[in-house]
Design an enzyme around this catalytic site. Structure first.
Site, short mmCIF file in Angstrom:
data_model
loop_
_atom_site.label_atom_id
_atom_site.label_comp_id
_atom_site.label_asym_id
_atom_site.label_seq_id
_atom_site.Cartn_x
_atom_site.Cartn_y
_atom_site.Cartn_z
N GLY A 1 0.80 -1.23 0.00
CA GLY A 1 0.00 0.00 0.00
C GLY A 1 0.83 1.27 0.00
O GLY A 1 0.62 2.17 -0.83
N ARG B 1 7.08 -13.64 7.98
CA ARG B 1 7.66 -12.97 6.81
C ARG B 1 9.01 -13.55 6.41
O ARG B 1 9.57 -13.15 5.40
CB ARG B 1 7.87 -11.48 7.13
CG ARG B 1 6.62 -10.72 7.03
CD ARG B 1 6.71 -9.24 7.19
NE ARG B 1 7.92 -8.57 7.46
CZ ARG B 1 7.96 -7.34 8.00
NH1 ARG B 1 6.83 -6.74 8.31
NH2 ARG B 1 9.08 -6.73 8.19
N GLU C 1 -3.92 -9.38 14.02
CA GLU C 1 -3.33 -8.31 14.86
C GLU C 1 -4.20 -7.06 14.88
O GLU C 1 -4.18 -6.29 15.83
CB GLU C 1 -1.91 -7.97 14.40
CG GLU C 1 -1.85 -7.42 12.98
CD GLU C 1 -0.43 -7.07 12.52
OE1 GLU C 1 0.48 -7.03 13.35
OE2 GLU C 1 -0.27 -6.82 11.30
N ILE D 1 2.51 -9.59 2.55
CA ILE D 1 1.98 -10.82 3.17
C ILE D 1 0.54 -10.59 3.61
O ILE D 1 -0.17 -11.53 3.90
CB ILE D 1 2.84 -11.29 4.37
CG1 ILE D 1 2.81 -10.27 5.50
CG2 ILE D 1 4.25 -11.62 3.95
CD1 ILE D 1 3.17 -10.87 6.86
N ASP D 2 0.11 -9.32 3.68
CA ASP D 2 -1.25 -9.02 4.19
C ASP D 2 -2.34 -9.28 3.15
O ASP D 2 -3.52 -9.33 3.51
CB ASP D 2 -1.33 -7.55 4.63
CG ASP D 2 -0.27 -7.20 5.66
OD1 ASP D 2 0.19 -8.11 6.35
OD2 ASP D 2 0.10 -6.01 5.75
N ARG E 1 -6.21 -26.06 27.43
CA ARG E 1 -6.11 -24.59 27.47
C ARG E 1 -6.77 -23.94 26.27
O ARG E 1 -7.00 -24.60 25.24
CB ARG E 1 -4.63 -24.16 27.43
CG ARG E 1 -3.91 -24.29 28.72
CD ARG E 1 -2.44 -24.00 28.49
NE ARG E 1 -1.72 -24.00 29.76
CZ ARG E 1 -0.40 -24.17 29.87
NH1 ARG E 1 0.32 -24.36 28.79
NH2 ARG E 1 0.17 -24.14 31.04
O1 F6P Z 1 2.67 -5.21 5.91
C1 F6P Z 1 3.33 -6.33 6.36
C2 F6P Z 1 3.42 -6.34 7.86
O2 F6P Z 1 4.15 -7.49 8.20
C3 F6P Z 1 2.11 -6.29 8.60
O3 F6P Z 1 1.46 -7.53 8.65
C4 F6P Z 1 2.55 -5.77 9.94
O4 F6P Z 1 1.52 -5.09 10.60
C5 F6P Z 1 3.65 -4.81 9.58
O5 F6P Z 1 4.14 -5.22 8.32
C6 F6P Z 1 4.81 -4.76 10.55
O6 F6P Z 1 5.63 -3.73 10.14
P1 F6P Z 1 7.15 -3.52 10.58
O7 F6P Z 1 7.98 -4.45 9.76
O8 F6P Z 1 7.42 -2.10 10.20
O9 F6P Z 1 7.22 -3.79 12.03
#
Ligand code: F6P
Length: 374
Positions: free
Chosen positions: A112, A301, A231, A135-136, A171
């Site tokens: 984005g 990632r 998240e 990855i999102d 759990r």
């Molecule tokens: O956009 C990919 C992502 O891994 C999201 O899933 C996550 O919220 C963000 O990047 C984490 O960003 P950073 O690498 O800046 O901590």
């Protein structure tokens, strides 16, 4: 049209598996038609500083299967660079510098933020083609983004593995899954990994309903549960304030209003950090079961890309090189079924692809009895 002799490539935003496969695909196809290829270091920072590396056939060899990005990455925005306390828009200067140095076109691989940055450069006259990577999976106008499939596989395996420990200890085990403000990863991994509860930002959850679903499982003799939580997931107590700010940002009539709404939004999101731990404590209170949290984080990632991501990156990367050769610029090369299509960058920039409420994955999850928190 002026012939294209030298093309730059950069990778920006969060790294993701398959970036190197994309760099290799763009690079090898361009080299095969005699075009010189250079890489910019660390995303748009490298473009600002003109920090480059030659991407010849030796540099492109052996990187198909390697995770991360050989070029490095960053979240730097050229139109908003802070220098000694003042914010500068360096876009115009960058475009002039590229022209002076004989750079004919630029390929930006990212999500984005990258598309917003790329649009600023296009508006200043730079010839840009982009590739969708995140990855999102939250980029609009493409069926798939590079990196999503690998992250989905990793998150699914984690949810799988949590079953045996949750079962053994009776759990609730909560897996927090990335995805920024979209629920694709959590939903996909939750379904594929057989999570009992899946919570995503697109469906604000009621913690009591989540607890009821877990207690119903106990009544049927299953005293463990797996919760896959995105998240960005929000409870229905938190969601309205965020929705109001999102609307305000969208309807803002000036850049200043937009920025103000964005700042407030960031603050609110920051206040929600730790939500998953709070959810665990609340579920313990409501169910009297022990709860544990696993934040999957950057593992999602890391490492080698899946076969599907290598294939996607190679398909999109070679199609991108074709665009460059044919003089098609200002576009993102998107995946569309088995083929590719080009979409104007101005359409992609700023349009987030979230999970629609009637998406087949949502319907499938409900049909197998998964609690979605509402
Ligand atoms: O956009 C990919 C992502 O891994 C999201 O899933 C996550 O919220 C963000 O990047 C984490 O960003 P950073 O690498 O800046 O901590």
């Amino acid at each position: 049209m002026k012939p294209i002799r030298r093309v730059g490539i950069l990778t920006a935003g969060g790294d993701s598996p398959g970036l190197n496969a994309a760099i290799r695909a763009v690079g090898k196809s361009l080299l095969s038609t005699g075009i010189e290829v250079i890489g910019f270091r660390d995303g748009f920072q490298g473009l600002i500083d003109y920090q480059t590396v030659l991407l010849d056939k030796h540099a492109l060899a052996g990187i198909l299967t390697v995770g991360g990005t050989v070029l490095g990455t960053s979240r730097v925005k050229p139109h908003r660079v802070e220098i000694r306390g003042t914010v500068h828009n360096l876009t115009g200067a960058i475009v002039d510098n590229c022209a002076r140095r004989g750079l004919d076109a630029l390929v930006c691989i990212g999500g984005g933020g990258t598309h917003k940055n790329a649009l600023h450069l296009v508006e200043q006259g730079l010839k840009v083609v982009t590739l969708p990577k995140t990855i999102d999976n939250d980029l609009a106008f493409t069926d798939a983004t590079i990196g999503f499939d690998t992250a989905l596989g990793i998150a699914t395996e984690a949810v799988d593995r949590l079953h045996s420990t949750a079962h053994s200890h009776h759990r609730i085990v909560i897996a927090e899954i990335m995805g920024h403000r979209a629920g694709w990863l959590a939903l996909g991994a939750g379904i594929a990994g057989g999570a009992d509860v899946i919570l995503i930002p697109e469906i604000p959850y009621d913690v009591r309903r989540v607890a009821d679903a877990i207690l119903r499982r106990c009544e049927h003799g299953t005293n463990f549960s797996i919760v896959a939580v995105a998240e960005g997931a929000l409870s229905n107590a938190d969601a309205p304030a965020i929705a109001t700010l999102l609307r305000r940002r969208q309807q803002a009539r000036s850049q200043a209003e937009k920025l103000k709404a964005k700042r407030e939004l960031d603050k609110l999101y920051a206040a929600h950090e730790g939500n998953t731990l709070r959810l665990a404590r609340r579920l313990e209170e409501l169910t009297r079961l022990e709860a544990r949290v696993t934040i999957l984080g950057y593992v999602q990632r890391g490492g080698a890309p899946s076969a599907a991501d290598r294939l996607l990156a190679t398909r999109l990367g070679t199609a991108c090189a074709q665009c460059v050769r044919r003089g098609v610029f200002g576009v993102m090369v998107a995946a569309r079924g088995d083929t590719t299509r080009t979409v104007p960058i101005h359409k992609v920039a700023g349009s987030l692809k979230t999970v629609p409420p009637n998406h087949p994955w949502i319907q499938a999850a409900r049909r197998v009895g998964t609690c979605l928190g509402n």
